[in-house]
Write an enzyme that holds these catalytic residues in place. Structure first.
Site, mmCIF file in Angstrom:
data_model
loop_
_atom_site.group_PDB
_atom_site.id
_atom_site.type_symbol
_atom_site.label_atom_id
_atom_site.label_comp_id
_atom_site.label_asym_id
_atom_site.label_seq_id
_atom_site.Cartn_x
_atom_site.Cartn_y
_atom_site.Cartn_z
ATOM 1 N N CYS A 107 4.123 -1.818 0.628
ATOM 2 C CA CYS A 107 3.309 -1.028 1.551
ATOM 3 C C CYS A 107 4.206 -0.450 2.630
ATOM 4 O O CYS A 107 5.034 -1.181 3.184
ATOM 5 C CB CYS A 107 2.225 -1.911 2.175
ATOM 6 S SG CYS A 107 1.146 -1.017 3.318
ATOM 7 N N HIS A 149 -5.226 0.115 -3.517
ATOM 8 C CA HIS A 149 -4.459 -0.257 -2.322
ATOM 9 C C HIS A 149 -4.858 0.619 -1.127
ATOM 10 O O HIS A 149 -5.089 0.103 -0.018
ATOM 11 C CB HIS A 149 -2.959 -0.117 -2.665
ATOM 12 C CG HIS A 149 -2.017 -0.395 -1.546
ATOM 13 N ND1 HIS A 149 -1.054 -1.388 -1.614
ATOM 14 C CD2 HIS A 149 -1.842 0.196 -0.350
ATOM 15 C CE1 HIS A 149 -0.351 -1.388 -0.497
ATOM 16 N NE2 HIS A 149 -0.806 -0.433 0.283
ATOM 17 N N GLU A 150 -4.924 1.939 -1.341
ATOM 18 C CA GLU A 150 -5.227 2.857 -0.229
ATOM 19 C C GLU A 150 -6.678 2.705 0.229
ATOM 20 O O GLU A 150 -6.957 2.772 1.425
ATOM 21 C CB GLU A 150 -4.938 4.309 -0.624
ATOM 22 C CG GLU A 150 -3.499 4.591 -1.051
ATOM 23 C CD GLU A 150 -2.449 4.069 -0.084
ATOM 24 O OE1 GLU A 150 -2.713 3.994 1.136
ATOM 25 O OE2 GLU A 150 -1.346 3.720 -0.556
ATOM 26 N N HIS A 153 -7.002 -0.161 2.552
ATOM 27 C CA HIS A 153 -6.555 0.125 3.920
ATOM 28 C C HIS A 153 -7.698 0.650 4.789
ATOM 29 O O HIS A 153 -7.760 0.359 5.979
ATOM 30 C CB HIS A 153 -5.443 1.183 3.914
ATOM 31 C CG HIS A 153 -4.058 0.644 3.711
ATOM 32 N ND1 HIS A 153 -3.562 -0.419 4.438
ATOM 33 C CD2 HIS A 153 -3.051 1.038 2.895
ATOM 34 C CE1 HIS A 153 -2.304 -0.662 4.065
ATOM 35 N NE2 HIS A 153 -1.968 0.205 3.115
#
Ligand code: NI
Length: 198
Positions: A107, A149-150, A153
């Site tokens: 990351c 993953h994004e 966030h």
């Protein structure tokens, strides 16, 4: 659709926030206005992601609490796919269709550190592009991982939260090891070389 390089040309570099900053742990607000200011944010995010050699970047990583991310990431066929997703919703395979693949994950907000993490090898991500038009991306390979993953966030979750205690410790040690290479305002100031730090 504009290429990542075309987007980046009108963007400015923004300091990438780190996991221990509050904005990385907060729920973002939905994007409801698709105007010039949003397009400028997208340009800044593409410029910053390219400068940091990333495959994805979420708004909290440039200190903005809106639900938007950009990506430029290879899929399982090594085809580079790029885009902008506002208000993403990820759907993952269930039952027999669900295959977990363990791969190294990193990351930009915990730079230099990687650990293997199991995730489904396929993901559908639905949302809007920067004009408000509906979009749907089917991701395989690294792209499937990136979309998950994004989107994490934007809900205040980082991949370190998904690791075992032992893996998380190794990840944090690796991050500390490489910390001298990354200026506080990286990538506004470039990553240092090992020679510069020694
Ligand atoms: Ni990240």
């Amino acid at each position: 659709m504009k290429s990542p390089a075309e987007w980046a040309r009108t963007g400015k570099l923004i300091r990438i926030t780190r996991w221990d900053e509050p904005i990385m742990r907060s729920q973002t607000r939905p994007v409801t206005v698709f105007d010039d200011a949003l397009a400028q944010l997208v340009a800044d995010m593409f410029a910053t992601m390219a400068a940091a050699d990333g495959v994805g970047l979420a708004a909290p990583q440039v200190n903005v609490d809106f639900a938007i991310f950009v990506f430029n990431c290879p899929d399982a066929d090594d085809k580079l796919v790029h885009g902008v997703v506002c208000n993403p919703v990820v759907t993952l395979p269930e039952g027999k269709a669900r295959r977990l693949v363990s791969a190294e994950e990193g990351c930009l907000s915990w730079p230099g550190a990687y650990q293997p993490l199991s995730r489904p090898d396929f993901a559908i991500c639905e949302g809007q592009d920067e004009t408000g038009a509906s979009i749907r991306i089917e991701g395989t390979g690294l792209l499937a991982r990136c979309l998950q993953h994004e989107t994490d966030h934007l809900h205040g979750t980082v991949f370190g939260d998904r690791l075992s205690t032992r893996s998380r410790r190794k990840l944090d040690e690796e991050k500390e090891h490489y910390a001298p290479l990354y200026p506080d305002d990286w990538p506004v100031h470039k990553k240092r070389t090992a020679g510069e730090v020694a």
